[in-house]
Design a protein around this motif. Structure first.
Motif: not given
Length: 158
Positions: A97-99, A116-117, A132-133, A137-141
């Motif tokens: 699981t993920v929180t 996730m995602g 979130p996943d 990688d959203w650094s360039g968006v």
């Protein structure tokens, strides 16, 4: 592309991949064929031996230069689709699981790792929330201006 041939739309690293590309293009009504790789001398010969001969790969060429751009678009779409399918498969096989915290109400909730995602509905306030996943990688968006910035600029121009 290899040798800058305008008919070359793809360079494969194996005959199997090259044949699959030709089959894909054929299904789209584009005539393509394999071009034998052009041998070239190895710039770093093996010690004590003759220069080895290497190739750049197997070229896939269209029969008509007018079809080259369309073939590249088909291949680009197919590659993007394959990457998306691989990502979906990877996400589906995740366990645990993920929180995630809702940006609207701030409350956290547990989600299956396969989520996730994705975007889900918050179980607390029913707002949409992103799960979130860590692989994304959203650094360039560029997501644009913050909400409300455009409205403030528009008010002064009436």
């Amino acid at each position: 592309m290899a040798d800058d041939n305008p008919l070359t739309v793809f360079v494969a690293d194996s005959p199997k991949v090259a044949e699959a590309v030709v089959a894909l293009l054929s299904k789209e009504g584009l005539t393509a064929e394999l071009a034998a790789p052009v041998p070239r001398a190895d710039p770093e010969p093996v010690l004590g031996g003759a220069d080895m001969v290497t190739t750049d790969g197997i070229e896939v060429r269209v029969a008509d230069e007018k079809q080259a751009e369309q073939a590249r678009e088909v291949l680009g779409t197919a590659i993007a689709r394959a990457k998306l399918d691989a990502l979906r498969e990877k996400r589906a096989t995740r366990t645990g699981t993920v929180t995630a915290a809702c940006e609207e109400c701030g409350k956290t909730s547990e989600w299956p790792a396969a989520s996730m995602g994705t975007t889900e509905t918050c179980p607390h306030c029913t707002a949409y929330m992103d799960i979130p996943d860590p692989d994304d990688d959203w650094s360039g968006v560029d997501v644009g201006d913050a909400e409300g910035d455009d409205e403030e600029e528009g008010e002064g121009t009436k």
